[in-house]
Scaffold this motif. Structure first.
Motif, PDB file in Angstrom:
ATOM      1  N   ILE A   1     -18.681 -57.396 -53.732  1.00 35.23           N
ATOM      2  CA  ILE A   1     -18.809 -57.468 -52.276  1.00 35.23           C
ATOM      3  C   ILE A   1     -18.901 -56.046 -51.751  1.00 35.23           C
ATOM      4  CG2 ILE A   1     -17.614 -58.066 -50.125  1.00 35.23           C
ATOM      5  CD1 ILE A   1     -16.729 -60.085 -53.089  1.00 35.23           C
ATOM      6  N   VAL A   2     -19.865 -55.804 -50.863  1.00 39.72           N
ATOM      7  CA  VAL A   2     -20.012 -54.517 -50.191  1.00 39.72           C
ATOM      8  C   VAL A   2     -19.840 -54.773 -48.706  1.00 39.72           C
ATOM      9  CG1 VAL A   2     -21.546 -52.566 -49.703  1.00 39.72           C
ATOM     10  CG2 VAL A   2     -21.624 -53.678 -51.954  1.00 39.72           C
ATOM     11  N   SER A   3     -18.951 -54.017 -48.084  1.00 36.36           N
ATOM     12  CA  SER A   3     -18.672 -54.227 -46.668  1.00 36.36           C
ATOM     13  C   SER A   3     -18.126 -52.949 -46.056  1.00 36.36           C
ATOM     14  CB  SER A   3     -17.640 -55.348 -46.496  1.00 36.36           C
ATOM     15  OG  SER A   3     -17.358 -55.580 -45.123  1.00 36.36           O
ATOM     16  N   VAL A   4     -18.146 -52.907 -44.741  1.00 32.50           N
ATOM     17  CA  VAL A   4     -17.417 -51.871 -44.017  1.00 32.50           C
ATOM     18  C   VAL A   4     -15.985 -52.378 -43.834  1.00 32.50           C
ATOM     19  CG1 VAL A   4     -19.467 -50.923 -42.886  1.00 32.50           C
ATOM     20  CG2 VAL A   4     -18.206 -52.776 -41.783  1.00 32.50           C
TER      21      VAL A   4
ATOM     22  N   ARG B   1     -24.722 -43.421 -52.225  1.00 35.04           N
ATOM     23  CA  ARG B   1     -23.695 -43.548 -53.266  1.00 35.04           C
ATOM     24  C   ARG B   1     -23.401 -45.008 -53.604  1.00 35.04           C
ATOM     25  NH1 ARG B   1     -18.930 -40.627 -51.148  1.00 35.04           N
ATOM     26  NH2 ARG B   1     -20.058 -40.542 -49.192  1.00 35.04           N
ATOM     27  N   VAL B   2     -23.415 -45.879 -52.602  1.00 40.15           N
ATOM     28  CA  VAL B   2     -23.221 -47.303 -52.859  1.00 40.15           C
ATOM     29  C   VAL B   2     -24.396 -47.835 -53.680  1.00 40.15           C
ATOM     30  CG1 VAL B   2     -23.127 -49.599 -51.787  1.00 40.15           C
ATOM     31  CG2 VAL B   2     -21.727 -47.733 -50.880  1.00 40.15           C
ATOM     32  N   LYS B   3     -25.592 -47.435 -53.317  1.00 44.25           N
ATOM     33  CA  LYS B   3     -26.784 -47.834 -54.072  1.00 44.25           C
ATOM     34  C   LYS B   3     -26.638 -47.438 -55.537  1.00 44.25           C
ATOM     35  CE  LYS B   3     -31.715 -46.816 -54.331  1.00 44.25           C
ATOM     36  NZ  LYS B   3     -32.002 -45.650 -55.129  1.00 44.25           N
TER      37      LYS B   3
ATOM     38  N   ILE C   1     -16.709 -52.863 -52.749  1.00 41.76           N
ATOM     39  CA  ILE C   1     -16.999 -51.487 -52.349  1.00 41.76           C
ATOM     40  C   ILE C   1     -16.905 -51.455 -50.837  1.00 41.76           C
ATOM     41  CG2 ILE C   1     -18.715 -49.650 -52.243  1.00 41.76           C
ATOM     42  CD1 ILE C   1     -19.943 -50.820 -54.820  1.00 41.76           C
ATOM     43  N   MET C   2     -16.007 -50.623 -50.333  1.00 39.04           N
ATOM     44  CA  MET C   2     -15.862 -50.494 -48.890  1.00 39.04           C
ATOM     45  C   MET C   2     -16.514 -49.203 -48.426  1.00 39.04           C
ATOM     46  SD  MET C   2     -12.589 -50.452 -46.341  1.00 39.04           S
ATOM     47  CE  MET C   2     -12.085 -48.798 -46.731  1.00 39.04           C
ATOM     48  N   MET C   3     -17.440 -49.343 -47.506  1.00 39.98           N
ATOM     49  CA  MET C   3     -18.085 -48.196 -46.883  1.00 39.98           C
ATOM     50  C   MET C   3     -17.215 -47.796 -45.692  1.00 39.98           C
ATOM     51  SD  MET C   3     -21.908 -49.844 -47.182  1.00 39.98           S
ATOM     52  CE  MET C   3     -22.744 -48.558 -46.294  1.00 39.98           C
TER      53      MET C   3
ATOM     54  N   THR D   1     -19.124 -38.265 -45.606  1.00 38.50           N
ATOM     55  CA  THR D   1     -18.773 -36.856 -45.735  1.00 38.50           C
ATOM     56  C   THR D   1     -19.017 -36.117 -44.424  1.00 38.50           C
ATOM     57  OG1 THR D   1     -20.981 -36.376 -46.607  1.00 38.50           O
ATOM     58  CG2 THR D   1     -19.207 -36.781 -48.213  1.00 38.50           C
ATOM     59  N   ARG D   2     -19.830 -36.733 -43.554  1.00 33.09           N
ATOM     60  CA  ARG D   2     -20.104 -36.165 -42.233  1.00 33.09           C
ATOM     61  C   ARG D   2     -19.972 -37.274 -41.195  1.00 33.09           C
ATOM     62  NH1 ARG D   2     -23.704 -34.582 -45.713  1.00 33.09           N
ATOM     63  NH2 ARG D   2     -25.264 -36.070 -45.018  1.00 33.09           N
ATOM     64  N   PHE D   3     -19.272 -36.981 -40.110  1.00 31.19           N
ATOM     65  CA  PHE D   3     -19.038 -37.958 -39.051  1.00 31.19           C
ATOM     66  C   PHE D   3     -20.362 -38.552 -38.552  1.00 31.19           C
ATOM     67  CE2 PHE D   3     -18.535 -39.177 -34.615  1.00 31.19           C
ATOM     68  CZ  PHE D   3     -17.482 -40.060 -34.720  1.00 31.19           C
ATOM     69  N   GLY D   4     -20.414 -39.870 -38.513  1.00 35.54           N
ATOM     70  CA  GLY D   4     -21.568 -40.567 -37.969  1.00 35.54           C
ATOM     71  C   GLY D   4     -22.763 -40.664 -38.897  1.00 35.54           C
ATOM     72  N   ASP D   5     -22.687 -40.057 -40.077  1.00 35.19           N
ATOM     73  CA  ASP D   5     -23.822 -40.059 -41.007  1.00 35.19           C
ATOM     74  C   ASP D   5     -23.524 -40.996 -42.169  1.00 35.19           C
ATOM     75  OD1 ASP D   5     -25.949 -39.577 -42.661  1.00 35.19           O
ATOM     76  OD2 ASP D   5     -25.551 -37.447 -42.932  1.00 35.19           O
ATOM     77  N   TRP D   6     -24.234 -42.104 -42.208  1.00 38.20           N
ATOM     78  CA  TRP D   6     -24.020 -43.108 -43.253  1.00 38.20           C
ATOM     79  C   TRP D   6     -24.991 -42.950 -44.411  1.00 38.20           C
ATOM     80  CZ3 TRP D   6     -19.800 -46.009 -43.391  1.00 38.20           C
ATOM     81  CH2 TRP D   6     -19.078 -46.159 -42.206  1.00 38.20           C
TER      82      TRP D   6
END
Length: 96
Positions: free
Chosen positions: A24-27, A84-86, A43-45, A73-78
Motif C-alpha cells: 500500500i502506498v499512501s500519504v 524514490r517511491v517509484k 510506503i508512506m509519502m 527533502t524540500r518543503f512542498g516538493d513531492w
C-alpha cells in the motif's frame, strides 16, 4: 489499474481490499494506519515537516514494523518522494 474505492463504504471494506494487496502506498491518512495495523507492507509519502508520531530522521516507525516512510527533502516538493517511491516499487517487483 482498477479503482475499487467506490466499493469501499466502510473501514471494513477498505481493510478487506487491503489484505489482498501486496503493498500500500499512501500519504499520512487513516489508510496508512489501517494498513500498518493489518501488518501490510506500506510506503508512506510524508511531508518534510512531519507529524510528531512519525519521529524525525527515520524511514521506519516503531508503530508499524512493515512501514517505510519516504519523506520530502524540500518543503512542498513531492517530485523526489515520487521518484524514490517509484524506485522502491520497481525494486519490490524485481525481488518478487
Amino acid at each position: 489499474l482498477i479503482n475499487f474505492m467506490p466499493e469501499c463504504h466502510t473501514m471494513d471494506d477498505t481493510a478487506a481490499l487491503m489484505v489482498n494487496l501486496d503493498i500500500i502506498v499512501s500519504v499520512d491518512t487513516s489508510a496508512v494506519h489501517l494498513a500498518g495495523g493489518l501488518g501490510k507492507p506500506v510506503i508512506m509519502m510524508d511531508r518534510v515537516n512531519n507529524c510528531w508520531r512519525w519521529l524525525h530522521g527515520r524511514e521506519d516507525t516503531p508503530w508499524y514494523p512493515q512501514m517505510t516512510i519516504v519523506r520530502q527533502t524540500r518543503f512542498g516538493d513531492w517530485s523526489d518522494v515520487v521518484e524514490r517511491v517509484k524506485q522502491r516499487l520497481e525494486d519490490a517487483v524485481s525481488a518478487h
